[in-house]
Design an enzyme around this catalytic site. Structure first.
Site, PDB file in Angstrom:
ATOM      1  N   TYR A   1      -1.513 -33.499  -6.083  1.00  0.00           N
ATOM      2  CA  TYR A   1      -1.930 -32.196  -6.286  1.00  0.00           C
ATOM      3  C   TYR A   1      -0.900 -31.312  -7.046  1.00  0.00           C
ATOM      4  O   TYR A   1      -0.976 -30.731  -8.066  1.00  0.00           O
ATOM      5  CB  TYR A   1      -2.444 -31.404  -5.062  1.00  0.00           C
ATOM      6  CG  TYR A   1      -3.286 -30.266  -5.568  1.00  0.00           C
ATOM      7  CD1 TYR A   1      -4.444 -29.967  -6.243  1.00  0.00           C
ATOM      8  CD2 TYR A   1      -2.618 -28.883  -5.206  1.00  0.00           C
ATOM      9  CE1 TYR A   1      -4.843 -28.761  -6.324  1.00  0.00           C
ATOM     10  CE2 TYR A   1      -3.093 -27.500  -5.505  1.00  0.00           C
ATOM     11  CZ  TYR A   1      -4.352 -27.645  -6.270  1.00  0.00           C
ATOM     12  OH  TYR A   1      -4.617 -26.377  -6.758  1.00  0.00           O
TER      13      TYR A   1
ATOM     14  N   ASP B   1     -17.952 -33.040 -18.267  1.00  0.00           N
ATOM     15  CA  ASP B   1     -16.756 -33.570 -17.236  1.00  0.00           C
ATOM     16  C   ASP B   1     -15.486 -33.457 -18.257  1.00  0.00           C
ATOM     17  O   ASP B   1     -15.388 -34.145 -19.070  1.00  0.00           O
ATOM     18  CB  ASP B   1     -17.162 -35.022 -16.742  1.00  0.00           C
ATOM     19  CG  ASP B   1     -16.220 -35.626 -15.981  1.00  0.00           C
ATOM     20  OD1 ASP B   1     -14.896 -35.064 -16.029  1.00  0.00           O
ATOM     21  OD2 ASP B   1     -16.151 -36.610 -15.481  1.00  0.00           O
TER      22      ASP B   1
ATOM     23  N   LYS C   1      -0.398 -29.647 -10.768  1.00  0.00           N
ATOM     24  CA  LYS C   1      -0.319 -28.555 -11.202  1.00  0.00           C
ATOM     25  C   LYS C   1       1.253 -28.266 -11.895  1.00  0.00           C
ATOM     26  O   LYS C   1       1.369 -27.335 -12.819  1.00  0.00           O
ATOM     27  CB  LYS C   1      -0.480 -27.738  -9.978  1.00  0.00           C
ATOM     28  CG  LYS C   1      -1.893 -27.666  -9.328  1.00  0.00           C
ATOM     29  CD  LYS C   1      -2.790 -27.198 -10.298  1.00  0.00           C
ATOM     30  CE  LYS C   1      -4.325 -27.116  -9.990  1.00  0.00           C
ATOM     31  NZ  LYS C   1      -5.147 -26.535 -10.970  1.00  0.00           N
TER      32      LYS C   1
HETATM   33  N1  LIG Z   1      -8.624 -21.435  -4.589  1.00  0.00           N
HETATM   34  C1  LIG Z   1      -7.470 -21.506  -4.444  1.00  0.00           C
HETATM   35  O1  LIG Z   1      -6.609 -21.045  -3.376  1.00  0.00           O
HETATM   36  C2  LIG Z   1      -6.430 -22.156  -5.574  1.00  0.00           C
HETATM   37  C3  LIG Z   1      -5.192 -22.047  -5.519  1.00  0.00           C
HETATM   38  C4  LIG Z   1      -4.193 -22.191  -6.713  1.00  0.00           C
HETATM   39  C5  LIG Z   1      -4.929 -22.962  -7.691  1.00  0.00           C
HETATM   40  N2  LIG Z   1      -6.293 -23.126  -7.708  1.00  0.00           N
HETATM   41  C6  LIG Z   1      -6.791 -23.705  -8.870  1.00  0.00           C
HETATM   42  O2  LIG Z   1      -7.573 -22.853  -9.465  1.00  0.00           O
HETATM   43  C7  LIG Z   1      -8.684 -23.637 -10.096  1.00  0.00           C
HETATM   44  C8  LIG Z   1     -10.160 -23.042  -9.671  1.00  0.00           C
HETATM   45  O3  LIG Z   1     -10.400 -23.261  -8.110  1.00  0.00           O
HETATM   46  P1  LIG Z   1     -11.372 -22.588  -7.385  1.00  0.00           P
HETATM   47  O4  LIG Z   1     -10.716 -22.178  -6.126  1.00  0.00           O
HETATM   48  O5  LIG Z   1     -12.228 -21.859  -8.191  1.00  0.00           O
HETATM   49  O6  LIG Z   1     -12.036 -24.211  -7.214  1.00  0.00           O
HETATM   50  P2  LIG Z   1     -13.699 -24.415  -6.984  1.00  0.00           P
HETATM   51  O7  LIG Z   1     -13.868 -25.809  -6.191  1.00  0.00           O
HETATM   52  O8  LIG Z   1     -14.420 -23.319  -6.203  1.00  0.00           O
HETATM   53  O9  LIG Z   1     -14.052 -24.467  -8.530  1.00  0.00           O
HETATM   54  C9  LIG Z   1     -13.816 -25.684  -9.270  1.00  0.00           C
HETATM   55  C10 LIG Z   1     -14.774 -25.931 -10.273  1.00  0.00           C
HETATM   56  O10 LIG Z   1     -14.294 -27.016 -11.153  1.00  0.00           O
HETATM   57  C11 LIG Z   1     -15.529 -27.997 -11.219  1.00  0.00           C
HETATM   58  N3  LIG Z   1     -15.113 -29.030 -11.614  1.00  0.00           N
HETATM   59  C12 LIG Z   1     -14.630 -30.071 -10.822  1.00  0.00           C
HETATM   60  N4  LIG Z   1     -14.235 -31.140 -11.394  1.00  0.00           N
HETATM   61  C13 LIG Z   1     -14.459 -30.916 -12.747  1.00  0.00           C
HETATM   62  C14 LIG Z   1     -14.805 -31.935 -13.902  1.00  0.00           C
HETATM   63  N5  LIG Z   1     -14.306 -33.271 -14.068  1.00  0.00           N
HETATM   64  N6  LIG Z   1     -15.313 -31.412 -14.935  1.00  0.00           N
HETATM   65  C15 LIG Z   1     -15.598 -30.030 -15.160  1.00  0.00           C
HETATM   66  N7  LIG Z   1     -15.886 -29.251 -14.027  1.00  0.00           N
HETATM   67  C16 LIG Z   1     -15.128 -29.775 -12.903  1.00  0.00           C
HETATM   68  C17 LIG Z   1     -16.256 -27.773  -9.866  1.00  0.00           C
HETATM   69  O11 LIG Z   1     -17.486 -28.268 -10.043  1.00  0.00           O
HETATM   70  C18 LIG Z   1     -15.985 -26.341  -9.734  1.00  0.00           C
HETATM   71  O12 LIG Z   1     -17.274 -25.782  -9.969  1.00  0.00           O
HETATM   72  C19 LIG Z   1      -8.345 -25.016  -9.946  1.00  0.00           C
HETATM   73  O13 LIG Z   1      -7.752 -25.484 -10.848  1.00  0.00           O
HETATM   74  C20 LIG Z   1      -7.667 -24.741  -8.436  1.00  0.00           C
HETATM   75  O14 LIG Z   1      -6.862 -26.098  -8.299  1.00  0.00           O
HETATM   76  C21 LIG Z   1      -6.969 -22.493  -6.743  1.00  0.00           C
END
Ligand SMILES: NC(=O)c1ccc[n+]([C@@H]2O[C@H](COP(=O)([O-])OP(=O)(O)OC[C@H]3O[C@@H](n4cnc5c(N)ncnc54)[C@H](O)[C@@H]3O)[C@@H](O)[C@H]2O)c1
Length: 258
Positions: free
Chosen positions: A155, A63, A159
């Site tokens: 959020y 975590d 960020k």
């Molecule tokens: N998808 C989008 O449109 C988008 C846009 C902007 C930013 N982001 C950012 O990109 C990153 C990845 O996003 P994604 O879309 O792949 O999300 P996702 O939810 O598909 O993957 C996120 C991963 O983080 C893991 N996670 C959550 N809490 C955790 C913890 N406490 N310790 C360890 N692992 C943990 C989850 O299990 C998951 O596998 C994130 O930081 C998200 O905020 C995503």
């Protein structure tokens, strides 16, 4: 491509989404990849995919909000894979509510994973990267740090914290050959978006996700592999003069929003 042969990358959030795509891309480039997430099944899926493409991966369930778990993960992966040269931080969560409806635990949950998590990962990655004589880090901010929406206070704050700490940490470590950048993704096709859509009052969450993608000037949603290519560049020697930057992967969206 074998640009990362002999290098080790630790990728958080590697169980799915952007983190999984980045881990596969770095492995395809020859890196040994340490996969970190809280989701054990997803970690094994990503590790299997990397093994299937002939790459090397090691898995640690941790975590990112727990300093002892983060410290132990880096120790374990450095011992297992022979060191750490790169960190790519993608663990993240979403949550939306106006402040009066957002309890303190929700603030702590989102800030914990999205802001404290990358901070702790950098803290525990740097000593290992230093031992290798330098390396690179990519953190993950969001367009929501720069152009926000209703209900996104926590959020967006989480960020914005990543964007701010990227600059400060880049200054701290520029002199020792460690580059630190963050990416600023727009709307990327992952399960995180499905989770976000489920929080809205809609009969058709898939259509809602696609409609978010249409806001990009490129008029489509962005695929995780497209983000992975930018991360790969930022971690590589091709980006040797790039540090402290917030690198947009947003299909032009922030240019439109100003
Ligand atoms: N998808 C989008 O449109 C988008 C846009 C902007 C930013 N982001 C950012 O990109 C990153 C990845 O996003 P994604 O879309 O792949 O999300 P996702 O939810 O598909 O993957 C996120 C991963 O983080 C893991 N996670 C959550 N809490 C955790 C913890 N406490 N310790 C360890 N692992 C943990 C989850 O299990 C998951 O596998 C994130 O930081 C998200 O905020 C995503």
């Amino acid at each position: 491509m074998t640009g990362f042969t002999g290098k080790v990358a630790v990728v958080t959030g590697a169980a799915r989404g952007i983190g999984a795509a980045v881990a596969r891309a770095l492995a395809a480039d020859g890196a040994a990849v340490g996969l970190v997430d809280i989701a054990s099944e997803g970690l094994e899926r990503t590790a299997d995919a990397i093994a299937g493409q002939g790459g090397r991966a090691a898995v640690v369930r941790a975590d990112v909000t727990s300093e002892p778990e983060v410290a132990a993960a880096f120790e374990h992966l450095a011992a297992d894979l022979g060191g750490v040269d790169m960190l790519a931080s993608f663990a993240g969560v979403v949550g939306y509510a106006p402040a009066p409806d957002c309890d303190e635990r929700e603030w702590d949950r989102i800030m914990g994973v999205n802001a404290k998590g990358p901070f702790l990962c950098v803290k525990h990655a740097i000593p290992h990267i230093r031992r290798r004589g330098g390396g690179a880090v990519v953190l993950t901010s969001s367009i929501m740090a720069f152009a926000t929406e209703q209900t996104a206070a926590v959020y967006s704050a989480s960020k914005a914290a990543v964007a701010a700490m990227t600059g400060a940490m880049a200054l701290d470590h520029a002199g020792e050959g460690i580059r630190i950048n963050c990416i600023v993704p727009g709307v990327i096709r992952t399960e995180l978006l499905d989770d976000a859509a489920a929080l809205f009052d809609t009969d058709d969450p898939k259509a809602l996700v696609e409609s978010w993608g249409l806001r990009h000037p490129i008029a489509r949603i962005i695929e995780p592999d497209e983000v992975a290519q930018v991360v790969r560049f930022l971690l590589s020697d091709a980006a040797s003069a790039v540090t402290g930057s917030c690198y947009r992967v947003d299909g032009g969206l922030l240019s439109r929003l100003g």
